[in-house]
Design a protein around this motif. Structure first.
Motif, mmCIF file in Angstrom:
data_model
loop_
_atom_site.group_PDB
_atom_site.id
_atom_site.type_symbol
_atom_site.label_atom_id
_atom_site.label_comp_id
_atom_site.label_asym_id
_atom_site.label_seq_id
_atom_site.Cartn_x
_atom_site.Cartn_y
_atom_site.Cartn_z
ATOM 1 N N GLY A 80 0.806 -1.224 0.000
ATOM 2 C CA GLY A 80 0.000 0.000 0.000
ATOM 3 C C GLY A 80 0.830 1.262 0.000
ATOM 4 O O GLY A 80 0.583 2.187 -0.793
ATOM 5 N N TRP A 81 1.828 1.353 0.890
ATOM 6 C CA TRP A 81 2.674 2.544 0.951
ATOM 7 C C TRP A 81 3.766 2.541 -0.118
ATOM 8 O O TRP A 81 4.148 3.582 -0.623
ATOM 9 N N ILE A 126 -6.815 3.414 23.865
ATOM 10 C CA ILE A 126 -7.905 3.697 22.932
ATOM 11 C C ILE A 126 -7.815 2.694 21.784
ATOM 12 O O ILE A 126 -6.724 2.226 21.431
ATOM 13 N N ASN A 127 -8.943 2.348 21.232
ATOM 14 C CA ASN A 127 -8.979 1.417 20.101
ATOM 15 C C ASN A 127 -8.111 1.925 18.951
ATOM 16 O O ASN A 127 -8.057 3.121 18.674
ATOM 17 N N THR A 128 -7.392 1.007 18.297
ATOM 18 C CA THR A 128 -6.477 1.364 17.213
ATOM 19 C C THR A 128 -7.173 2.129 16.097
ATOM 20 O O THR A 128 -6.626 3.102 15.564
ATOM 21 N N VAL A 129 -8.369 1.700 15.731
ATOM 22 C CA VAL A 129 -9.111 2.359 14.650
ATOM 23 C C VAL A 129 -9.443 3.794 15.036
ATOM 24 O O VAL A 129 -9.244 4.738 14.255
ATOM 25 N N GLY A 186 -5.554 8.943 -8.105
ATOM 26 C CA GLY A 186 -4.453 8.847 -7.157
ATOM 27 C C GLY A 186 -4.853 9.350 -5.780
ATOM 28 O O GLY A 186 -4.476 8.771 -4.753
ATOM 29 N N VAL A 187 -5.627 10.432 -5.735
ATOM 30 C CA VAL A 187 -6.130 10.951 -4.463
ATOM 31 C C VAL A 187 -7.057 9.926 -3.817
ATOM 32 O O VAL A 187 -7.005 9.690 -2.603
ATOM 33 N N PHE A 188 -7.908 9.306 -4.621
ATOM 34 C CA PHE A 188 -8.810 8.257 -4.129
ATOM 35 C C PHE A 188 -8.006 7.124 -3.490
ATOM 36 O O PHE A 188 -8.332 6.643 -2.395
ATOM 37 N N TYR A 189 -6.932 6.719 -4.157
ATOM 38 C CA TYR A 189 -6.062 5.656 -3.629
ATOM 39 C C TYR A 189 -5.449 6.088 -2.300
ATOM 40 O O TYR A 189 -5.379 5.312 -1.341
ATOM 41 N N ASN A 190 -4.992 7.330 -2.235
ATOM 42 C CA ASN A 190 -4.375 7.823 -1.014
ATOM 43 C C ASN A 190 -5.348 7.825 0.149
ATOM 44 O O ASN A 190 -4.998 7.424 1.265
ATOM 45 N N VAL A 191 -6.558 8.305 -0.074
ATOM 46 C CA VAL A 191 -7.536 8.406 1.018
ATOM 47 C C VAL A 191 -7.873 7.027 1.567
ATOM 48 O O VAL A 191 -7.830 6.796 2.787
ATOM 49 N N PHE A 192 -8.202 6.081 0.685
ATOM 50 C CA PHE A 192 -8.722 4.794 1.139
ATOM 51 C C PHE A 192 -7.649 3.753 1.448
ATOM 52 O O PHE A 192 -7.829 2.928 2.350
ATOM 53 N N ILE A 193 -6.544 3.784 0.715
ATOM 54 C CA ILE A 193 -5.501 2.774 0.928
ATOM 55 C C ILE A 193 -4.362 3.325 1.774
ATOM 56 O O ILE A 193 -4.060 2.805 2.857
ATOM 57 N N ALA A 194 -3.693 4.390 1.278
ATOM 58 C CA ALA A 194 -2.504 4.903 1.955
ATOM 59 C C ALA A 194 -2.808 5.494 3.321
ATOM 60 O O ALA A 194 -1.970 5.430 4.228
ATOM 61 N N MET A 207 -6.427 5.467 5.138
ATOM 62 C CA MET A 207 -7.376 4.731 5.970
ATOM 63 C C MET A 207 -6.858 3.344 6.338
ATOM 64 O O MET A 207 -6.900 2.947 7.511
ATOM 65 N N PHE A 208 -6.370 2.588 5.349
ATOM 66 C CA PHE A 208 -5.885 1.241 5.679
ATOM 67 C C PHE A 208 -4.477 1.252 6.240
ATOM 68 O O PHE A 208 -4.216 0.689 7.309
ATOM 69 N N CYS A 209 -3.539 1.879 5.551
ATOM 70 C CA CYS A 209 -2.129 1.750 5.926
ATOM 71 C C CYS A 209 -1.809 2.399 7.263
ATOM 72 O O CYS A 209 -1.021 1.859 8.052
#
Length: 314
Positions: free
Chosen positions: A21-22, A187-190, A226-234, A236-238
């Motif tokens: 992801g990163w 606190i919860n990780t999420v 690319g912005v979409f990828y950053n928001v959701f993958i880089a 939110m997930f990573c």
């Protein structure tokens, strides 16, 4: 939760997700900031990423309340681990090839190991020492051209400034990681990840309004993807995976293990941007892979870490 000195099965899966992801994101970011100003890009991703994670947490029934007495500590982690890292690294990336930026940014494990020994009293084992030396050698390989230029050749100011920005960014990321490990914020990780991203977006967006101003034109569809990828993958997930990984193992293990990420960044730069790495990048790749192998893959059986019931980091 006990901390294994090797990655558990969950840790290995998190590491793989982070590395992909990163790693892929370095050339993606390089392309995006050619169309969208750096602060605007990062502030927008931080804000949407934070809101998205907190929304998921709330939908899952988790409390979004920050633990009493820990707000100031959360802000310190946010300053170093999110704001300083994202801003400095993005500007450093604008001056360097994506692959080299990724590798220099991941000097973070060197600083993390040194800080963890000093602040957390982590044990400095021979295995960690060898991994640290291999990682440092990889960094020096990357800096070799700049070092040679300092002794008689012409100095490329952009490359020099970019390298300094990436290394300072890496130190800030390391400092924030050690703070997070030391304070053990209950606190919860999420939820913690969501608050870190959202709080970081506030000063970054204010700075973007001052420095970048209003957008002059609509970015291309490719940049928006690319912005979409950053928001959701880089983001939110990573970022969630990184905070989780830090909670599972000592910071020396999580940090040195993450050295595999910039290798994917180098390969992604070749495939997506047509970058042509030279012997410094290839030497660094071999040395960094060696560091990862030494710190994790030994003849000992990998320990699977089982969560403790009621652990707030789950």
């Amino acid at each position: 939760m006990p901390n294994s000195h090797r990655l558990s099965t969950e840790g290995i899966l998190l590491l793989i997700g982070l590395a992909i992801g990163w790693g892929i994101n370095w050339p993606i970011m390089k392309f995006i900031i050619s169309e969208i100003p750096p602060l605007t890009f990062r502030g927008f991703c931080l804000c949407l990423g934070g809101l998205g994670i907190l929304g998921i947490a709330r939908f899952s029934g988790l409390s979004l309340q920050m633990p009493r007495g820990f707000v100031q500590k959360i802000l310190w982690v946010c300053l170093f681990n999110i704001i300083a890292w994202n801003v400095l690294a993005t500007y450093g990336l604008s001056l360097l090839p994506a692959g080299r930026s990724a590798l220099l940014g991941y000097t973070m494990p060197i600083w993390t190991v040194l800080l963890s020994i000093w602040v957390l009293q982590d044990k400095f084992t021979l295995r960690v020492g060898i991994a640290l030396l291999l990682g440092a050698a990889g960094v020096f390989a990357l800096m070799s051209e700049s070092l040679i230029s300092w002794f008689g050749g012409p100095i490329d100011n952009n490359l020099l400034i970019g390298a300094v920005l990436m290394i300072v960014a890496a130190w800030c990321w390391a400092a924030g990681t050690v703070m997070m490990k030391r304070w053990k914020i209950p606190i919860n990780t999420v939820v913690l990840t969501g608050w870190l991203l959202l709080l970081a977006s506030i000063p970054v967006l204010i700075a973007a309004a001052i420095v970048d101003g209003l957008p002059q034109k609509m970015p291309s569809h490719l940049a928006l993807w690319g912005v979409f990828y950053n928001v959701f993958i880089a983001f939110m997930f990573c970022y969630w995976a990184w905070v989780r990984l830090v909670s599972l193992v000592p910071v020396s293990v999580s940090s040195l293990s993450s050295l595999i990420t910039p290798l994917i960044g180098v390969l992604s730069g070749i495939l997506l941007l047509g970058e042509r790495p030279g012997w410094p990048e290839f030497s660094a790749t071999i040395l960094i892979l060696g560091a990862v192998a030494v710190v994790n893959f030994t003849t000992a059986k990998i320990t699977t870490t089982k969560p403790v019931a009621g652990d707030p980091t789950q």
